[in-house]
Design a protein around this motif. Structure first.
Motif, PDB file in Angstrom:
ATOM      1  N   VAL A  15      -4.198  -9.523  -7.073  1.00 34.59           N
ATOM      2  CA  VAL A  15      -2.751  -9.712  -6.922  1.00 34.59           C
ATOM      3  C   VAL A  15      -2.276 -10.835  -7.848  1.00 34.59           C
ATOM      4  O   VAL A  15      -3.067 -11.634  -8.336  1.00 34.59           O
ATOM      5  N   PRO A  55     -11.592  -4.178  -4.280  1.00 41.67           N
ATOM      6  CA  PRO A  55     -10.416  -3.983  -5.123  1.00 41.67           C
ATOM      7  C   PRO A  55     -10.664  -2.938  -6.208  1.00 41.67           C
ATOM      8  O   PRO A  55     -11.381  -3.190  -7.179  1.00 41.67           O
ATOM      9  N   ILE A  70      -6.759  -1.496  -2.734  1.00 41.86           N
ATOM     10  CA  ILE A  70      -7.856  -2.065  -1.944  1.00 41.86           C
ATOM     11  C   ILE A  70      -8.469  -0.987  -1.059  1.00 41.86           C
ATOM     12  O   ILE A  70      -7.812  -0.416  -0.181  1.00 41.86           O
ATOM     13  N   ARG A 128       0.989 -10.809  -4.273  1.00 42.68           N
ATOM     14  CA  ARG A 128       0.176 -11.118  -3.099  1.00 42.68           C
ATOM     15  C   ARG A 128       1.035 -11.077  -1.844  1.00 42.68           C
ATOM     16  O   ARG A 128       2.257 -11.214  -1.892  1.00 42.68           O
ATOM     17  N   LEU A 181       0.215  -3.171  -3.184  1.00 41.38           N
ATOM     18  CA  LEU A 181      -1.135  -2.914  -2.713  1.00 41.38           C
ATOM     19  C   LEU A 181      -1.166  -1.684  -1.817  1.00 41.38           C
ATOM     20  O   LEU A 181      -0.417  -1.593  -0.837  1.00 41.38           O
ATOM     21  N   SER A 233     -13.476  -5.552   1.755  1.00 41.01           N
ATOM     22  CA  SER A 233     -12.380  -4.972   0.993  1.00 41.01           C
ATOM     23  C   SER A 233     -12.808  -4.935  -0.470  1.00 41.01           C
ATOM     24  O   SER A 233     -13.218  -5.954  -1.027  1.00 41.01           O
ATOM     25  N   ALA A 279       3.643  -3.987   0.544  1.00 40.61           N
ATOM     26  CA  ALA A 279       2.331  -3.346   0.484  1.00 40.61           C
ATOM     27  C   ALA A 279       2.380  -2.085   1.335  1.00 40.61           C
ATOM     28  O   ALA A 279       3.310  -1.889   2.133  1.00 40.61           O
ATOM     29  N   PHE A 314     -10.222  -9.110   3.544  1.00 42.87           N
ATOM     30  CA  PHE A 314      -8.905  -8.653   3.087  1.00 42.87           C
ATOM     31  C   PHE A 314      -7.984  -9.834   2.801  1.00 42.87           C
ATOM     32  O   PHE A 314      -7.285  -9.868   1.781  1.00 42.87           O
ATOM     33  N   VAL A 332      -3.704   0.151   0.753  1.00 39.73           N
ATOM     34  CA  VAL A 332      -4.875  -0.255   1.527  1.00 39.73           C
ATOM     35  C   VAL A 332      -5.337   0.911   2.397  1.00 39.73           C
ATOM     36  O   VAL A 332      -4.531   1.539   3.098  1.00 39.73           O
ATOM     37  N   ALA A 359      -5.934 -10.262  -0.632  1.00 44.38           N
ATOM     38  CA  ALA A 359      -4.523  -9.860  -0.629  1.00 44.38           C
ATOM     39  C   ALA A 359      -3.557 -11.010  -0.422  1.00 44.38           C
ATOM     40  O   ALA A 359      -2.449 -11.006  -0.973  1.00 44.38           O
TER      41      ALA A 359
END
Length: 342
Positions: free
Chosen positions: A341, A320, A156, A34, A133, A318, A105, A173, A135, A177
């Protein structure tokens, strides 16, 4: 009675060969860490370029406002035709930021066209070994799908770094996240949020369904059919969005997904927003967008609805990709069943 292995073509319903789409079983899930304040996040441009340095400065300011430290990849603001550098350059940026131990990320600055072109050049072993992540949305759909097929790393589907990041977008988000929550997304009524779709939710077939969230931009997803970068949609919750496509082109792309066997595999469907999805023909009297969607989704005999805040809009959920979720097509909700996460 119609079963889910049907596809609607115009006024008739034709069977297709289930399992005809090229796909691979999902790799083991590898969740990224995360985010927390002070983390370094990379900025990449896997598709179109950013030309104005002041636009990039605004992007950097947006990331800093999240409490994060932006780190542009080497080819951000490069230009090669309508792309942000050559295919190998853009792929090298992605490999580099995933290998970078300081990066937590990866944000795509924007979409456009070209993300699919980098897929053959990516080092999937490096990406798989360093879950982070990813995004972005729109053309970044190609990367979301490829990551789901090749790495098992959840991503995401949400605003890009250059998006407007309204209050709903940021809260959505942040909960996924930063906080690692498992929220339920419900589109606010127009009276609650002036940015919400005026038409609200349309249910094509009611009921609840659960499965792995997979999807993104319809045009990009349909163009990925038959490639080794398409994940297996068996039992998945398919979510879609689109912009700037006339009704007949939506029909064409959904027909492709039906004939390829993908629609017949899914456990449920969510179609988000279709912005500027009307033909240019004067006095148009053909099918509406919702009628086209109904023709393709209702015969599947799985829960399906339209109207979630997903797509080219000022405020978006968002989503996932690769994570289990449950939809309620009558209520128009999407409930995330596990954190994206660690």
């Amino acid at each position: 009675m119609l079963d889910r292995r049907t596809a609607v073509l115009g006024l008739g319903i034709l069977p297709f060969a289930a399992g005809s789409a090229l796909s691979a079983p999902p790799p083991p899930l590898r969740k990224p860490p995360r985010l927390k304040a002070g983390d370094t996040v990379a900025l990449i441009e896997p598709a179109g370029f950013t030309e104005d340095k002041f636009d990039l400065e605004q992007v950097l300011a947006t990331i800093r406002a999240m409490g994060l430290v932006p780190k542009p990849a080497p080819h951000v603001m490069k230009r090669y035709g309508y792309l942000a550098g050559t295919d190998k350059d853009r792929a090298a940026d992605i490999d580099a930021v995933y290998a970078d131990k300081d990066v937590r990320a990866v944000f795509a600055v924007r979409g456009g066209w070209g993300s699919a072109r980098v897929l053959p050049y990516l080092d999937w072993d490096v990406i798989r070994a360093n879950p982070k992540l990813l995004v972005g949305f729109s053309d970044v759909t190609a990367l979301h799908l490829a990551f789901a097929a090749k790495t098992g790393c959840p991503t995401i589907h949400g605003p890009g770094a250059a998006s407007s990041w309204g209050a709903l977008s940021w809260d959505s988000f942040r909960r996924l996240a930063f906080l690692g929550e498992t929220p339920t997304w419900r589109s606010p009524a127009p009276s609650e949020d002036r940015l919400a779709p005026r038409s609200g939710i349309r249910t094509f077939r009611g009921g609840k369904a659960s499965g792995r969230l997979l999807g993104g931009n319809l045009a990009v997803l349909s163009a990925m059919v038959g490639t080794p970068y398409m994940p297996d949609f068996t039992g998945a919750i398919l979510f879609l969005e689109e912009t700037g496509e006339a009704e007949y082109r939506l029909d064409r792309m959904l027909t492709q997904l039906g004939l390829a066997g993908i629609l017949g595999k899914v456990a449920g469907v969510v179609f988000g927003q279709c912005t500027r999805c009307t033909g240019e023909e004067a006095n148009y009297s053909g099918f509406t967008v919702s009628e086209v969607l109904d023709q393709h989704f209702a015969p599947l005999a799985v829960p399906a609805f339209q109207g979630a805040l997903i797509g080219h809009i000022a405020n978006q959920f968002s989503m996932p990709v690769g994570i289990e979720a449950e939809i309620d097509a009558d209520a128009g909700t999407i409930r995330i069943l596990e954190p994206v996460v660690t």
